[in-house]
Design a protein around this motif. Structure first.
Motif, PDB file in Angstrom:
ATOM      1  N   ALA A  69       0.832  -1.205   0.000  1.00  0.00           N
ATOM      2  CA  ALA A  69       0.000   0.000   0.000  1.00  0.00           C
ATOM      3  C   ALA A  69       0.867   1.255   0.000  1.00  0.00           C
ATOM      4  O   ALA A  69       2.046   1.212   0.350  1.00  0.00           O
ATOM      5  N   SER A  94      -5.456   6.426   7.465  1.00  0.00           N
ATOM      6  CA  SER A  94      -6.045   5.126   7.847  1.00  0.00           C
ATOM      7  C   SER A  94      -6.600   5.130   9.267  1.00  0.00           C
ATOM      8  O   SER A  94      -7.536   4.392   9.570  1.00  0.00           O
ATOM      9  N   ARG A 132      -7.443  -6.450   0.061  1.00  0.00           N
ATOM     10  CA  ARG A 132      -7.140  -5.204  -0.650  1.00  0.00           C
ATOM     11  C   ARG A 132      -8.320  -4.221  -0.557  1.00  0.00           C
ATOM     12  O   ARG A 132      -8.120  -3.016  -0.428  1.00  0.00           O
ATOM     13  N   GLN A 133      -9.535  -4.751  -0.605  1.00  0.00           N
ATOM     14  CA  GLN A 133     -10.718  -3.888  -0.491  1.00  0.00           C
ATOM     15  C   GLN A 133     -10.763  -3.191   0.868  1.00  0.00           C
ATOM     16  O   GLN A 133     -11.152  -2.025   0.964  1.00  0.00           O
ATOM     17  N   SER A 154      -8.187  -0.455   0.959  1.00  0.00           N
ATOM     18  CA  SER A 154      -8.692   0.657   0.151  1.00  0.00           C
ATOM     19  C   SER A 154      -9.712   1.481   0.930  1.00  0.00           C
ATOM     20  O   SER A 154      -9.704   2.714   0.893  1.00  0.00           O
ATOM     21  N   ARG A 155     -10.582   0.794   1.671  1.00  0.00           N
ATOM     22  CA  ARG A 155     -11.607   1.483   2.463  1.00  0.00           C
ATOM     23  C   ARG A 155     -10.998   2.362   3.544  1.00  0.00           C
ATOM     24  O   ARG A 155     -11.587   3.360   3.956  1.00  0.00           O
ATOM     25  N   VAL A 200      -3.779   3.583  -1.016  1.00  0.00           N
ATOM     26  CA  VAL A 200      -3.720   3.326  -2.452  1.00  0.00           C
ATOM     27  C   VAL A 200      -2.931   2.031  -2.623  1.00  0.00           C
ATOM     28  O   VAL A 200      -1.884   1.840  -2.017  1.00  0.00           O
ATOM     29  N   LEU A 201      -3.462   1.132  -3.447  1.00  0.00           N
ATOM     30  CA  LEU A 201      -2.892  -0.207  -3.565  1.00  0.00           C
ATOM     31  C   LEU A 201      -2.031  -0.351  -4.805  1.00  0.00           C
ATOM     32  O   LEU A 201      -2.259   0.323  -5.812  1.00  0.00           O
ATOM     33  N   GLU A 245      -3.030   0.076  -8.778  1.00  0.00           N
ATOM     34  CA  GLU A 245      -4.225   0.934  -8.953  1.00  0.00           C
ATOM     35  C   GLU A 245      -3.843   2.318  -9.437  1.00  0.00           C
ATOM     36  O   GLU A 245      -2.767   2.796  -9.149  1.00  0.00           O
TER      37      GLU A 245
END
Length: 256
Positions: free
Chosen positions: A100, A192, A243-244, A247-248, A252-253, A256
């Motif tokens: 990330a 985060s 990964r979802q 992202s939430r 940033v992954l 992407e």
């Protein structure tokens, strides 16, 4: 008699090996991951995995602990430079993976007088008017988000003036606690953390432009003596479902 002793030793060795295999993976994680990993360890357990034991701290402090022999199996760092350093020292299985890129925010309690905006104009105005008493960041000596916060404050042209007002958190989670609890006027921390359900509704925040600081590239790695449970969790963290969740929480992954 010798054969009996040998067989006993081998049996005990096998039992200890099985017990070690059954132990939860020992994970060391950067403090910006506190809420995201709490969610992900529960998801991993629901899928049938052994819930890992996670220790949170600043990436620099964890790196020192690993270098001194701390028995962690997986290190989820907030700064890839620490993983590179451990790999060069022979502490890891390989170079790990980038999982990330993190973001920084300025955050204050919801009722705070300090105005928050992406370009820190409210912070500059409060400082100039003598209305800023205390401001939180993570300790830049060993916390990557602290180093990025220093870069941001220098970019804003207020580093010299704000230094006497700074309250340093041992890690970015502690800095976020200082910034959002009212014990300081606000702070610069990881996105985060403010995206967590625990904080989201009680704070005001603004994302800081990426161009204001070095990229917060975050890497994780299996350590030299990691077992199958740690490997399973490491693999899980790279799957679409995990990964979802990253992202939430504002990461940033890769890809992407």
């Amino acid at each position: 008699m010798h054969h009996i002793a040998l067989r006993l030793a081998l049996s005990l060795s096998l039992i200890f090996s099985m017990l070690a295999h059954a132990e939860p993976a020992r994970v060391a994680a950067a403090a910006d991951l506190k809420f995201v990993l709490e969610e992900l360890t529960q998801a991993f357990e629901k899928q049938g995995g052994e819930k890992p034991s996670v220790t949170y701290g600043s990436s620099g402090a964890i790196t020192t602990q690993i270098s001194n022999g701390a028995p962690f199996e997986l290190f989820v760092s907030a700064d890839e430079d620490y993983v590179t350093k451990l790999n060069a020292g022979g502490f890891t299985k390989d170079e790990g993976v980038l999982y990330a890129t993190g973001h920084l925010v300025i955050v204050v309690p919801k009722q705070a007088a300090l105005e928050v905006d992406s370009e820190l104009k409210g912070l500059q105005a409060a400082l100039k008017a003598g209305k800023l008493q205390r401001f939180a960041i993570a300790n830049p000596e060993h916390a990557p988000y602290g180093r990025r916060a220093v870069e941001v404050l220098k970019h804003a042209g207020i580093w010299e003036q704000i230094q006497p007002k700074l309250v340093l958190g041992e890690n970015v989670a502690q800095a976020a606690q200082f910034a959002t609890s009212g014990s300081t006027d606000g702070g610069i921390v990881a996105l985060s953390l403010v995206k967590s359900p625990q904080l989201m509704n009680s704070v005001k925040y603004a994302e800081i432009p990426e161009s204001w600081h070095s990229p917060q590239r975050q890497r994780m790695v299996l350590l030299k003596h990691s077992g199958s449970n740690a490997k399973a969790f490491y693999d899980f963290l790279q799957q679409p479902a995990a990964r979802q969740v990253f992202s939430r929480y504002g990461f940033v992954l890769p890809g992407e």
